[in-house]
Design a protein around this motif. Sequence first.
Motif: not given
Length: 209
Positions: A63-66, A90-92, A103-109, A140-141
């Motif tokens: 359930d994760k894609c990074t 970046v994660n989904l 898909g819940e999306i996350e981004i971290m710079i 997407f969320e």
Amino acid sequence: AMKINQNTVLQGKRVTLVPYTSAHVPRYHEWMQSEELQRLTASEPLSLEQEYEMQRSWRDDADKCTFIVLDTERWSVQACADEDCMVGDVNLFLTDTEDLTLGEIEIMIAEPSYRGRGFGKEATLMMMSYGVRNLGITKFEAKIGQENEASICMFKKLHFKEVAVNSVFQEVTLRLDVSDQERQWLLEQTNHMEEKSYVELKLPAGVLE
């Protein structure tokens, strides 16, 4: 399972996305000692050993894609090692077992010198495009801390709409439904992106023969 991307490289103009491997863990662990990043990502500091376990679960969980976000210029032109040109991740997450199209999306710079320069935006668009094309995502969320105005602003530029505010967690939820029109826009925004094999790029020529 999400091993789907374990050999996938997505190369863009500013950023290149590569699978999260154990080689990336020490640098990632270093980032996550930062109190600012812990606050922005709502996460607890882990030991190095826990971080390695986390990396394995990222690779194996269905359930994760990074992807780790690299600086394309340094990585492909100057041929730096991954660890030396990591800028974030970046994660989904597939958060709803009933609905695998969400898909819940996350981004971290994580590297401060790379913020505000379009790296996060390109990485997010590339991950969304990958999610739509390869994972069947149609919604997407993004859940972002209320204080993180830069991130909220970026997602709104990517057509996300604010749908909820959680005052307990001080978190804003933004959402994007990928209509045909949105899909078209997304693919146009990422038509420069090339998908490559990580193994082939990492190994010197001739090794695969």
